[in-house]
Design an enzyme around this catalytic site. Structure first.
Site, PDB file in Angstrom:
ATOM      1  N   SER A   1       0.844  -1.204   0.000  1.00  0.00           N
ATOM      2  CA  SER A   1       0.000   0.000   0.000  1.00  0.00           C
ATOM      3  C   SER A   1       0.876   1.249   0.000  1.00  0.00           C
ATOM      4  O   SER A   1       1.597   1.507  -0.950  1.00  0.00           O
ATOM      5  CB  SER A   1      -0.949  -0.039   1.196  1.00  0.00           C
ATOM      6  OG  SER A   1      -1.909   0.988   1.121  1.00  0.00           O
TER       7      SER A   1
ATOM      8  N   HIS B   1      -8.397   1.032  -0.353  1.00  0.00           N
ATOM      9  CA  HIS B   1      -8.379  -0.088  -1.299  1.00  0.00           C
ATOM     10  C   HIS B   1      -9.756  -0.766  -1.383  1.00  0.00           C
ATOM     11  O   HIS B   1      -9.864  -1.990  -1.398  1.00  0.00           O
ATOM     12  CB  HIS B   1      -7.295  -1.100  -0.922  1.00  0.00           C
ATOM     13  CG  HIS B   1      -5.932  -0.497  -0.836  1.00  0.00           C
ATOM     14  ND1 HIS B   1      -5.249  -0.049  -1.948  1.00  0.00           N
ATOM     15  CD2 HIS B   1      -5.133  -0.222   0.226  1.00  0.00           C
ATOM     16  CE1 HIS B   1      -4.082   0.451  -1.572  1.00  0.00           C
ATOM     17  NE2 HIS B   1      -4.000   0.360  -0.259  1.00  0.00           N
TER      18      HIS B   1
END
Length: 293
Positions: A103, A182
């Protein structure tokens, strides 16, 4: 600093949100001028005392995504710069075959691959955090790390924690993140961030980057721009990323940055992987002279 890993190709991996903790980077700051310069630059670029927040908190402020993202990036780059300096002084050449980050860590990987400067990355992730925080206020949520389930099964789940365990997940961990990154809940932030990425100057990567959202190898600035445009919206395929690197020969992983979250995940994903954790405390420990006598 001798790095205890084998002679095979190595991958550098960098942590994302959830790895932050109050006090991170302090031990490294105390023993390395190179680290101090990274923190100084971060404070100057951001216009506030990020260094103090990393070292002293308060924890609630550090965990806020708008602060956690630049803080983790800064500590990770401080670790990387100190390691590179040390290796060079010892005549060691540690050239990774791939870089990857989980991430937020993907932005650290882009700095490591010389796709973007630290200064630009710092401003970018601060803005990423701001957009995500605003979006999270409008559409609250959280995040889980799930191991042991196929992608198709995960995408079909609704009540994630209970259903993931019921379907046979080997591990389900609630992350200390106050937003549903996400996921489709980030659509508004993703669209705004995509506009920023479209104007972002990117260089060709000197080291191949393993993509978060596809687990594939990125070797051009155009491919990286496409990856970043959907970065907030789509799930992180960390298992696929690790499997891809191992399949291509990188069974040696150096986790560089705060914590050791990725080290544990990689060991669970691949029994063939050998992982060395080079977090801020470990790097500082190696740099600290042993007491005489």
């Amino acid at each position: 600093m001798s790095v205890p890993y084998g002679a095979g190709p190595v991958a550098f991996v960098f942590p994302g949100q959830g790895s932050q903790y109050v006090g991170m980077g302090k031990a490294l700051f105390d023993v390395s001028e190179t680290a101090r310069q990274v923190f100084k630059r971060a404070d100057e670029i951001l216009g506030f005392a990020l260094t103090r927040m990393c070292f002293e908190g308060p924890e609630q402020d550090l965990n806020d995504t708008i602060n956690a993202q630049p803080a983790i990036l800064t500590v990770s780059i401080a670790c990387l710069d100190v390691l590179r300096e040390r290796w060079q002084a010892m005549g060691q050449v540690i050239a990774p075959q791939y870089v990857a980050g989980h991430s937020l860590g993907e932005f650290t990987a882009l700095v490591a691959a010389d796709v973007i400067d630290f200064e630009n990355a710092l401003v970018l992730v601060r803005e990423r955090g701001r957009l995500m925080k605003e979006n999270g206020t409008l559409r609250p949520g959280g995040m889980l790390a799930v191991l042991g389930l196929d992608k198709d099964v995960l995408e079909a789940l609704d009540r994630a924690t209970e259903l993931a365990r019921a379907r046979g997940a080997t591990r389900v961990v609630r992350l200390p993140i106050s937003i549903a990154s996400h996921s489709p809940l980030m659509a508004r932030a993703a669209a705004q961030f995509g506009e920023i990425v479209a104007r972002l100057p990117l260089r060709q990567p000197r080291i191949p980057v393993v993509a978060n959202i596809t687990g594939t190898i990125l070797t051009s600035a155009d491919d990286i721009r496409k990856e970043l445009a959907d970065h907030i919206l789509k799930p992180v395929q960390w298992t696929a990323s690790v499997v891809e690197m191992v399949a291509r020969g990188s069974a040696e992983f150096l986790e560089i940055g705060p914590g050791q979250v990725l080290s544990g995940l990689i060991r669970r994903i691949s029994q063939d992987a050998h992982v060395v954790t080079l977090n801020d405390r470990e790097v500082a420990r190696v740099l600290t002279p042993s007491p005489s006598g």
